[in-house]
Design a protein around this motif. Sequence first.
Motif, PDB file in Angstrom:
ATOM      1  N   ARG A   1      90.949  -3.583 -84.869  1.00 46.12           N
ATOM      2  CA  ARG A   1      91.284  -4.362 -86.063  1.00 46.12           C
ATOM      3  C   ARG A   1      91.067  -3.547 -87.338  1.00 46.12           C
ATOM      4  O   ARG A   1      91.875  -3.591 -88.261  1.00 46.12           O
ATOM      5  N   ILE A   2      89.946  -2.823 -87.381  1.00 46.55           N
ATOM      6  CA  ILE A   2      89.656  -2.041 -88.590  1.00 46.55           C
ATOM      7  C   ILE A   2      90.731  -0.967 -88.791  1.00 46.55           C
ATOM      8  O   ILE A   2      91.306  -0.841 -89.872  1.00 46.55           O
ATOM      9  N   ILE A   3      91.002  -0.217 -87.714  1.00 50.89           N
ATOM     10  CA  ILE A   3      91.974   0.884 -87.838  1.00 50.89           C
ATOM     11  C   ILE A   3      93.329   0.342 -88.283  1.00 50.89           C
ATOM     12  O   ILE A   3      93.999   0.904 -89.149  1.00 50.89           O
ATOM     13  N   GLU A   4      93.721  -0.781 -87.718  1.00 46.91           N
ATOM     14  CA  GLU A   4      95.021  -1.345 -88.084  1.00 46.91           C
ATOM     15  C   GLU A   4      95.045  -1.846 -89.530  1.00 46.91           C
ATOM     16  O   GLU A   4      96.097  -1.886 -90.158  1.00 46.91           O
ATOM     17  N   ALA A   5      93.878  -2.210 -90.027  1.00 46.01           N
ATOM     18  CA  ALA A   5      93.815  -2.638 -91.434  1.00 46.01           C
ATOM     19  C   ALA A   5      94.154  -1.478 -92.371  1.00 46.01           C
ATOM     20  O   ALA A   5      94.550  -1.689 -93.518  1.00 46.01           O
ATOM     21  N   TYR A   6      93.988  -0.238 -91.872  1.00 46.94           N
ATOM     22  CA  TYR A   6      94.335   0.939 -92.682  1.00 46.94           C
ATOM     23  C   TYR A   6      95.690   1.519 -92.270  1.00 46.94           C
ATOM     24  O   TYR A   6      95.972   2.686 -92.514  1.00 46.94           O
ATOM     25  N   SER A   7      96.507   0.697 -91.605  1.00 43.39           N
ATOM     26  CA  SER A   7      97.824   1.134 -91.110  1.00 43.39           C
ATOM     27  C   SER A   7      97.701   2.307 -90.140  1.00 43.39           C
ATOM     28  O   SER A   7      98.625   3.075 -89.971  1.00 43.39           O
ATOM     29  N   GLY A   8      96.547   2.413 -89.518  1.00 44.44           N
ATOM     30  CA  GLY A   8      96.371   3.471 -88.530  1.00 44.44           C
ATOM     31  C   GLY A   8      96.582   2.928 -87.127  1.00 44.44           C
ATOM     32  O   GLY A   8      96.982   1.780 -86.953  1.00 44.44           O
ATOM     33  N   LYS A   9      96.357   3.786 -86.133  1.00 38.69           N
ATOM     34  CA  LYS A   9      96.465   3.275 -84.765  1.00 38.69           C
ATOM     35  C   LYS A   9      95.453   3.948 -83.862  1.00 38.69           C
ATOM     36  O   LYS A   9      94.967   5.050 -84.156  1.00 38.69           O
ATOM     37  N   ILE A  10      95.131   3.256 -82.773  1.00 37.81           N
ATOM     38  CA  ILE A  10      94.207   3.822 -81.803  1.00 37.81           C
ATOM     39  C   ILE A  10      94.850   3.746 -80.425  1.00 37.81           C
ATOM     40  O   ILE A  10      95.441   2.734 -80.078  1.00 37.81           O
TER      41      ILE A  10
ATOM     42  N   LEU B   1      85.423  -2.693 -79.196  1.00 36.57           N
ATOM     43  CA  LEU B   1      86.731  -2.046 -79.322  1.00 36.57           C
ATOM     44  C   LEU B   1      87.747  -2.947 -80.005  1.00 36.57           C
ATOM     45  O   LEU B   1      88.635  -2.475 -80.710  1.00 36.57           O
ATOM     46  N   SER B   2      87.594  -4.225 -79.777  1.00 37.37           N
ATOM     47  CA  SER B   2      88.480  -5.167 -80.445  1.00 37.37           C
ATOM     48  C   SER B   2      88.303  -5.064 -81.966  1.00 37.37           C
ATOM     49  O   SER B   2      89.269  -5.091 -82.734  1.00 37.37           O
ATOM     50  N   ILE B   3      87.058  -4.896 -82.390  1.00 34.08           N
ATOM     51  CA  ILE B   3      86.785  -4.744 -83.825  1.00 34.08           C
ATOM     52  C   ILE B   3      87.295  -3.391 -84.333  1.00 34.08           C
ATOM     53  O   ILE B   3      87.946  -3.306 -85.375  1.00 34.08           O
ATOM     54  N   VAL B   4      87.045  -2.333 -83.540  1.00 31.17           N
ATOM     55  CA  VAL B   4      87.519  -1.002 -83.911  1.00 31.17           C
ATOM     56  C   VAL B   4      89.031  -1.032 -84.165  1.00 31.17           C
ATOM     57  O   VAL B   4      89.529  -0.534 -85.169  1.00 31.17           O
TER      58      VAL B   4
ATOM     59  N   ILE C   1      89.975  11.401 -95.405  1.00 33.08           N
ATOM     60  CA  ILE C   1      90.808  10.193 -95.334  1.00 33.08           C
ATOM     61  C   ILE C   1      90.269   9.187 -96.349  1.00 33.08           C
ATOM     62  O   ILE C   1      89.121   9.275 -96.778  1.00 33.08           O
ATOM     63  N   ARG C   2      91.127   8.242 -96.729  1.00 37.15           N
ATOM     64  CA  ARG C   2      90.675   7.202 -97.663  1.00 37.15           C
ATOM     65  C   ARG C   2      90.329   5.959 -96.856  1.00 37.15           C
ATOM     66  O   ARG C   2      91.181   5.378 -96.190  1.00 37.15           O
ATOM     67  N   ILE C   3      89.057   5.586 -96.891  1.00 39.07           N
ATOM     68  CA  ILE C   3      88.595   4.498 -96.033  1.00 39.07           C
ATOM     69  C   ILE C   3      87.253   3.993 -96.559  1.00 39.07           C
ATOM     70  O   ILE C   3      86.604   4.671 -97.350  1.00 39.07           O
ATOM     71  N   ASP C   4      86.862   2.811 -96.133  1.00 43.50           N
ATOM     72  CA  ASP C   4      85.527   2.319 -96.453  1.00 43.50           C
ATOM     73  C   ASP C   4      84.533   3.068 -95.555  1.00 43.50           C
ATOM     74  O   ASP C   4      84.657   3.053 -94.331  1.00 43.50           O
ATOM     75  N   GLN C   5      83.575   3.712 -96.186  1.00 45.22           N
ATOM     76  CA  GLN C   5      82.638   4.582 -95.457  1.00 45.22           C
ATOM     77  C   GLN C   5      81.931   3.830 -94.319  1.00 45.22           C
ATOM     78  O   GLN C   5      81.818   4.330 -93.203  1.00 45.22           O
ATOM     79  N   ASN C   6      81.499   2.594 -94.595  1.00 46.57           N
ATOM     80  CA  ASN C   6      80.784   1.829 -93.575  1.00 46.57           C
ATOM     81  C   ASN C   6      81.668   1.502 -92.381  1.00 46.57           C
ATOM     82  O   ASN C   6      81.237   1.557 -91.242  1.00 46.57           O
ATOM     83  N   GLU C   7      82.929   1.149 -92.691  1.00 50.40           N
ATOM     84  CA  GLU C   7      83.829   0.817 -91.592  1.00 50.40           C
ATOM     85  C   GLU C   7      84.130   2.045 -90.743  1.00 50.40           C
ATOM     86  O   GLU C   7      84.198   1.960 -89.520  1.00 50.40           O
ATOM     87  N   PHE C   8      84.286   3.181 -91.400  1.00 46.34           N
ATOM     88  CA  PHE C   8      84.564   4.403 -90.652  1.00 46.34           C
ATOM     89  C   PHE C   8      83.357   4.761 -89.769  1.00 46.34           C
ATOM     90  O   PHE C   8      83.504   5.123 -88.604  1.00 46.34           O
TER      91      PHE C   8
ATOM     92  N   LYS D   1      88.878 -11.577 -95.383  1.00 46.32           N
ATOM     93  CA  LYS D   1      87.827 -11.746 -96.376  1.00 46.32           C
ATOM     94  C   LYS D   1      86.884 -10.550 -96.413  1.00 46.32           C
ATOM     95  O   LYS D   1      85.771 -10.635 -96.886  1.00 46.32           O
ATOM     96  N   VAL D   2      87.362  -9.431 -95.854  1.00 48.21           N
ATOM     97  CA  VAL D   2      86.515  -8.247 -95.827  1.00 48.21           C
ATOM     98  C   VAL D   2      86.640  -7.530 -97.169  1.00 48.21           C
ATOM     99  O   VAL D   2      87.747  -7.307 -97.666  1.00 48.21           O
ATOM    100  N   THR D   3      85.509  -7.218 -97.756  1.00 49.07           N
ATOM    101  CA  THR D   3      85.563  -6.440 -98.995  1.00 49.07           C
ATOM    102  C   THR D   3      85.419  -4.970 -98.621  1.00 49.07           C
ATOM    103  O   THR D   3      84.445  -4.587 -97.990  1.00 49.07           O
ATOM    104  N   ARG D   4      86.406  -4.192 -98.990  1.00 48.03           N
ATOM    105  CA  ARG D   4      86.372  -2.777 -98.617  1.00 48.03           C
ATOM    106  C   ARG D   4      86.203  -1.935 -99.866  1.00 48.03           C
ATOM    107  O   ARG D   4      86.850  -2.168-100.882  1.00 48.03           O
ATOM    108  N   GLU D   5      85.304  -0.974 -99.722  1.00 52.01           N
ATOM    109  CA  GLU D   5      85.111  -0.046-100.827  1.00 52.01           C
ATOM    110  C   GLU D   5      85.760   1.261-100.398  1.00 52.01           C
ATOM    111  O   GLU D   5      85.136   2.099 -99.739  1.00 52.01           O
ATOM    112  N   ILE D   6      87.026   1.394-100.729  1.00 49.71           N
ATOM    113  CA  ILE D   6      87.783   2.518-100.195  1.00 49.71           C
ATOM    114  C   ILE D   6      87.587   3.758-101.057  1.00 49.71           C
ATOM    115  O   ILE D   6      87.737   3.716-102.282  1.00 49.71           O
ATOM    116  N   ARG D   7      87.158   4.834-100.408  1.00 44.68           N
ATOM    117  CA  ARG D   7      87.034   6.087-101.129  1.00 44.68           C
ATOM    118  C   ARG D   7      87.312   7.240-100.174  1.00 44.68           C
ATOM    119  O   ARG D   7      87.535   7.026 -98.987  1.00 44.68           O
TER     120      ARG D   7
END
Lengths: 496, 126
Positions: A464-473, A459-462, A379-386, A336-342
């Motif tokens: 989750r966010i990265i994986e939402a962008y198909s990234g990895k940590i 870190l658990s949140i970090v 990168i294309r990502i939601d600024q706040n999440e990054f 239910k996260v609204t992402r403003e990806i730019r």
Amino acid sequence: MTEELKGHILIVDDEEALRTAVRRILELEGYKVDAAQNGTEGIAFGSAHEYDLALIDLKMPDINGLDVLKEIRKKHPNTVCYMATAYASYETAVEATKLGADGYILKPFSPDELLNSLNSGFEKRRWLLEAERLRKEREESLLEVAFERTRLKTIINSITDGVLVINKKGELAYFNQASLTLLDITYLPLGIPIIEHLPVEIGQMIVEKFFDIEKQTIAFSIEVSIKPENQLYIEATLSPISENDKSLAGVVVVLKNITEFKKLELLKSQFVSMVAHELKAPIAASIGFIDIMRQPGISITPEQKIDFLNRSHQRLQSLLFMINDLLDISRMELNKVTREIREVVVEETLSEVVNLFKVDIDKKQLSIGMPEEAGKHVIRIDQNEFMRIITNLVSNGIKYNRDKGSLTLQVKQDAYYTTVVIKDAGIGLKPAEKERLFSEFFRAKNEHTKNIHGTGLGLSIVKRIIEAYSGKITCESTYGEGTQFTLSFPIVYRLE
Amino acid sequence: MSLIAVIDDDQDILEASTLILKARGFEVISANNPDDGYKIIKEQHPDLIILDVIMNEPDDGFFLAQKLRKENVTTPIIMYTSIAKATGLDFSSGGMIPVDEFVEKPISPDELIGKVEKFLKKQVEK
């Protein structure tokens, strides 16, 4: 009936005159007639086509009439065969019928005699055909039943749920392969008293809910552990099989593997107790301090009072952070996260975040290594999440650093990923700690971390966010030397 | 004078409990992890142990209780939990965890003193 059946007749006779005469008589009666002039031709005709009736001369120059009959019968057992013979005697007639002829006609014969004989021949042909039809019908339905049974068996054996059928005497009437696996048994013979071989809970339920009750109409379910420690957990559903009068014919048991479900359930309940524990701890601490201050019997100094108030405040503040983090996790889980990806310039965010921590950095006298501003990465990502990701990691890199240590930030790019590296020269992690680093509420606990506060959710949140962008940590760390986090985001493009 | 050992990884709760017990005249020794807790118990033989379940290091509170009982330490243990209500687990039944009483956090000073005195009285009677 016979009159209506104007059949197809074969005449096999070497006498041409007789063939012609018979053909004429029969054709006048409306029959269709073929004539063969010797035994060989008779066999050829009679095999190639199924005649209703064949009239075969017993004595022919090439092949004996009885042999012709046998050959025709091999191919068409339902062709009625009459033998025609000129030197009839009791013996030949008997022999002919013994060998399979349906009747015989004495030569010479009148047209009436011929037609009478043929009429009874046709009668017989009708019965033969009817019998044949019935036999075929029976064979077909048997085949169908057999096919249906094989098919059902294949279906039941192929499903992953276990199926057991138990009759009202408690004997095993049917089982499929999966039921053996799910009960962790290697072999079950049909017909044995099965109750004692089933897990106690299932056996008891069958007896209590079905055998002890006359007319049971509802099904029951029970969860049973087959192998300890959640290795194999099944759900058994027991349904009555009822006779027409509703009395019990047996019980069908369907076994379902619910091991994974049980594991999830356990994880969930562990998570809930962890959350409860973590939420209650700051409350318990704050109430503890407040109780002390309220209790007339306990005397404390004014300094202690201020200390307790500050600490209570801090614990409650951290409780609030934790609740917010938990709500964020819950939103992520529910998508239910609204992402403003730019497009976000990585280097800009990094220096922005580092500037936020200027006071802490100066306090610890950390040397900071920043990426070169020359080649900027996007990168294309939601600024706040990054911001949140980088803030968390930089904050950790400072908190868990040593005095006069270093914190290095780098940005790299290969064909697939834009990579951010955040490396500290801090206290590092022990291998066991590293393993649990990204799990909820984990916080490294040792002499260095005593005074470092956190929710254990960052870190658990970090991650989750990265994986939402198909990234990895990933994390590399050596205890006592430092920790390096590597964040990779799928590439978009590079600014020129 | 009775000696009470308090073991809790939450520094704030540890301090608060210690203060409450000391104000009531008990002698208190404390540790903020199970290993140190084990040491002070073995060295100073307290009359009562107040032990937190210590969730961050899974089972460590439970583990310490089991270890002590295995070594025939019969000192009464009051275990602090904060999870019984959440999980619906009834720790007191089944005897999986060899402690004498479970106490749900937070606990008021009066309640804490009440429990402690109950156990110490029993000790004296023995």
